[in-house]
Design a protein around this motif. Structure first.
Motif, PDB file in Angstrom:
ATOM      1  N   VAL A 136      18.885   5.940  47.996  1.00  0.00           N
ATOM      2  CA  VAL A 136      19.054   4.643  47.339  1.00  0.00           C
ATOM      3  C   VAL A 136      19.583   4.839  45.915  1.00  0.00           C
ATOM      4  CG1 VAL A 136      17.813   2.639  46.425  1.00  0.00           C
ATOM      5  CG2 VAL A 136      17.349   3.438  48.746  1.00  0.00           C
ATOM      6  N   SER A 137      19.049   5.830  45.214  1.00  0.00           N
ATOM      7  CA  SER A 137      19.489   6.130  43.855  1.00  0.00           C
ATOM      8  C   SER A 137      20.961   6.524  43.833  1.00  0.00           C
ATOM      9  CB  SER A 137      18.626   7.256  43.280  1.00  0.00           C
ATOM     10  OG  SER A 137      19.048   7.606  42.002  1.00  0.00           O
ATOM     11  N   ASN A 138      21.371   7.338  44.796  1.00  0.00           N
ATOM     12  CA  ASN A 138      22.779   7.743  44.886  1.00  0.00           C
ATOM     13  C   ASN A 138      23.679   6.537  45.163  1.00  0.00           C
ATOM     14  OD1 ASN A 138      22.195  10.417  44.366  1.00  0.00           O
ATOM     15  ND2 ASN A 138      22.044  10.966  46.526  1.00  0.00           N
ATOM     16  N   TRP A 139      23.226   5.619  46.021  1.00  0.00           N
ATOM     17  CA  TRP A 139      23.994   4.410  46.305  1.00  0.00           C
ATOM     18  C   TRP A 139      24.130   3.565  45.041  1.00  0.00           C
ATOM     19  CZ3 TRP A 139      22.257  -0.710  45.994  1.00  0.00           C
ATOM     20  CH2 TRP A 139      23.183  -1.667  46.441  1.00  0.00           C
ATOM     21  N   ARG A 140      23.047   3.418  44.278  1.00  0.00           N
ATOM     22  CA  ARG A 140      23.077   2.616  43.053  1.00  0.00           C
ATOM     23  C   ARG A 140      24.128   3.151  42.077  1.00  0.00           C
ATOM     24  NH1 ARG A 140      19.485   2.135  39.523  1.00  0.00           N
ATOM     25  NH2 ARG A 140      19.789  -0.059  39.076  1.00  0.00           N
ATOM     26  N   ARG A 141      24.282   4.469  42.036  1.00  0.00           N
ATOM     27  CA  ARG A 141      25.258   5.063  41.112  1.00  0.00           C
ATOM     28  C   ARG A 141      26.693   4.717  41.492  1.00  0.00           C
ATOM     29  NH1 ARG A 141      21.731  10.096  39.942  1.00  0.00           N
ATOM     30  NH2 ARG A 141      21.857  10.433  42.159  1.00  0.00           N
ATOM     31  N   VAL A 165       2.022  -2.041  48.800  1.00  0.00           N
ATOM     32  CA  VAL A 165       2.544  -1.512  47.549  1.00  0.00           C
ATOM     33  C   VAL A 165       4.020  -1.858  47.417  1.00  0.00           C
ATOM     34  CG1 VAL A 165       3.076   0.618  46.287  1.00  0.00           C
ATOM     35  CG2 VAL A 165       0.882   0.371  47.440  1.00  0.00           C
ATOM     36  N   SER A 166       4.417  -2.332  46.242  1.00  0.00           N
ATOM     37  CA  SER A 166       5.801  -2.698  45.985  1.00  0.00           C
ATOM     38  C   SER A 166       6.279  -1.929  44.760  1.00  0.00           C
ATOM     39  CB  SER A 166       5.894  -4.206  45.731  1.00  0.00           C
ATOM     40  OG  SER A 166       7.219  -4.589  45.473  1.00  0.00           O
ATOM     41  N   VAL A 167       7.482  -1.365  44.848  1.00  0.00           N
ATOM     42  CA  VAL A 167       8.052  -0.594  43.748  1.00  0.00           C
ATOM     43  C   VAL A 167       9.442  -1.133  43.454  1.00  0.00           C
ATOM     44  CG1 VAL A 167       8.830   1.687  43.024  1.00  0.00           C
ATOM     45  CG2 VAL A 167       6.736   1.469  44.361  1.00  0.00           C
ATOM     46  N   ARG A 168       9.702  -1.437  42.185  1.00  0.00           N
ATOM     47  CA  ARG A 168      11.013  -1.928  41.764  1.00  0.00           C
ATOM     48  C   ARG A 168      11.753  -0.781  41.090  1.00  0.00           C
ATOM     49  NH1 ARG A 168      13.218  -7.072  40.131  1.00  0.00           N
ATOM     50  NH2 ARG A 168      14.764  -6.772  38.498  1.00  0.00           N
ATOM     51  N   ILE A 169      12.976  -0.515  41.541  1.00  0.00           N
ATOM     52  CA  ILE A 169      13.757   0.592  41.002  1.00  0.00           C
ATOM     53  C   ILE A 169      14.973   0.029  40.282  1.00  0.00           C
ATOM     54  CG2 ILE A 169      15.053   2.684  41.552  1.00  0.00           C
ATOM     55  CD1 ILE A 169      13.319   2.866  44.083  1.00  0.00           C
ATOM     56  N   GLU A 170      15.024   0.258  38.984  1.00  0.00           N
ATOM     57  CA  GLU A 170      16.173  -0.170  38.192  1.00  0.00           C
ATOM     58  C   GLU A 170      16.837   1.027  37.537  1.00  0.00           C
ATOM     59  OE1 GLU A 170      15.629  -3.421  35.486  1.00  0.00           O
ATOM     60  OE2 GLU A 170      14.100  -4.304  36.758  1.00  0.00           O
ATOM     61  N   SER A 171      16.429   2.199  37.907  1.00  0.00           N
ATOM     62  CA  SER A 171      16.923   3.404  37.265  1.00  0.00           C
ATOM     63  C   SER A 171      17.335   4.415  38.316  1.00  0.00           C
ATOM     64  CB  SER A 171      15.814   3.995  36.390  1.00  0.00           C
ATOM     65  OG  SER A 171      16.185   5.261  35.905  1.00  0.00           O
ATOM     66  N   ALA A 183      13.168  11.264  37.287  1.00  0.00           N
ATOM     67  CA  ALA A 183      11.738  11.131  37.030  1.00  0.00           C
ATOM     68  C   ALA A 183      11.222   9.773  37.509  1.00  0.00           C
ATOM     69  CB  ALA A 183      11.443  11.314  35.541  1.00  0.00           C
ATOM     70  N   ALA A 184      12.012   8.717  37.301  1.00  0.00           N
ATOM     71  CA  ALA A 184      11.620   7.385  37.764  1.00  0.00           C
ATOM     72  C   ALA A 184      11.598   7.334  39.285  1.00  0.00           C
ATOM     73  CB  ALA A 184      12.572   6.330  37.203  1.00  0.00           C
ATOM     74  N   VAL A 185      12.577   7.972  39.919  1.00  0.00           N
ATOM     75  CA  VAL A 185      12.626   8.007  41.386  1.00  0.00           C
ATOM     76  C   VAL A 185      11.416   8.773  41.930  1.00  0.00           C
ATOM     77  CG1 VAL A 185      13.945   8.865  43.365  1.00  0.00           C
ATOM     78  CG2 VAL A 185      15.122   7.722  41.491  1.00  0.00           C
ATOM     79  N   ALA A 186      11.061   9.873  41.292  1.00  0.00           N
ATOM     80  CA  ALA A 186       9.892  10.658  41.730  1.00  0.00           C
ATOM     81  C   ALA A 186       8.605   9.859  41.571  1.00  0.00           C
ATOM     82  CB  ALA A 186       9.806  11.966  40.940  1.00  0.00           C
ATOM     83  N   ALA A 242       4.253   6.550  44.174  1.00  0.00           N
ATOM     84  CA  ALA A 242       3.580   5.265  44.321  1.00  0.00           C
ATOM     85  C   ALA A 242       3.636   4.774  45.766  1.00  0.00           C
ATOM     86  CB  ALA A 242       4.210   4.235  43.387  1.00  0.00           C
ATOM     87  N   LEU A 243       4.787   4.938  46.416  1.00  0.00           N
ATOM     88  CA  LEU A 243       4.930   4.478  47.798  1.00  0.00           C
ATOM     89  C   LEU A 243       4.201   5.387  48.786  1.00  0.00           C
ATOM     90  CD1 LEU A 243       8.608   3.254  47.844  1.00  0.00           C
ATOM     91  CD2 LEU A 243       6.584   1.865  48.149  1.00  0.00           C
ATOM     92  N   ASP A 244       4.147   6.677  48.489  1.00  0.00           N
ATOM     93  CA  ASP A 244       3.436   7.601  49.379  1.00  0.00           C
ATOM     94  C   ASP A 244       1.936   7.372  49.323  1.00  0.00           C
ATOM     95  OD1 ASP A 244       5.341   9.024  50.803  1.00  0.00           O
ATOM     96  OD2 ASP A 244       5.615  10.509  49.216  1.00  0.00           O
TER      97      ASP A 244
END
Length: 119
Positions: free
Chosen positions: A75-80, A98-104, A108-111, A116-118
């Motif tokens: 997902v991070s690679n797609w965002r780039r 559990v819900s996680v919002r990714i804006e980065s 470190a944020a992805v980890a 959190a999701l695990d």
């Protein structure tokens, strides 16, 4: 593990459209580590008390060979690749939801999101 992904606007950017969500779905299907998962596109109705129309989501059932970290990296690679990267909201479908919002795309944020999701 079952997850749902939906996209949200970041800042003053326009809300992502269905084509953007389809782009993410195609990206995930093309990822060798993710392809073994069940991936579907569906709609979800707003929760009681929420305004708005149906929201398109990507539903995933992670197989034993795919970690949340691998999914988040994809997902991070797609965002780039996006000119204006939408926020990606991942929700684990179980009693605690559990819900996680990714804006980065910061590793470190992805980890942290993967942890959190695990659970």
């Amino acid at each position: 593990m079952q997850l749902q992904i939906h996209l949200e606007a970041v800042g003053d950017a326009a809300a992502p459209d269905v084509d953007t969500l389809l782009s993410l779905q195609r990206w995930l299907v093309g990822e060798p580590d993710v392809v073994q998962s069940e991936i579907g596109l569906s709609t979800a109705t707003p929760s009681p008390g929420e305004l708005g129309a149906a929201v398109e989501i990507i539903s995933l059932v992670l197989g034993t060979g795919l970690s949340v970290g691998q999914l988040l990296l994809a997902v991070s690679n797609w965002r780039r690749t996006r000119p204006v990267a939408p926020a990606v909201v991942l929700t684990r479908i179980d009693p605690d939801g559990v819900s996680v919002r990714i804006e980065s795309s910061d590793p470190a944020a992805v980890a942290a999101a993967a942890r959190a999701l695990d659970g």
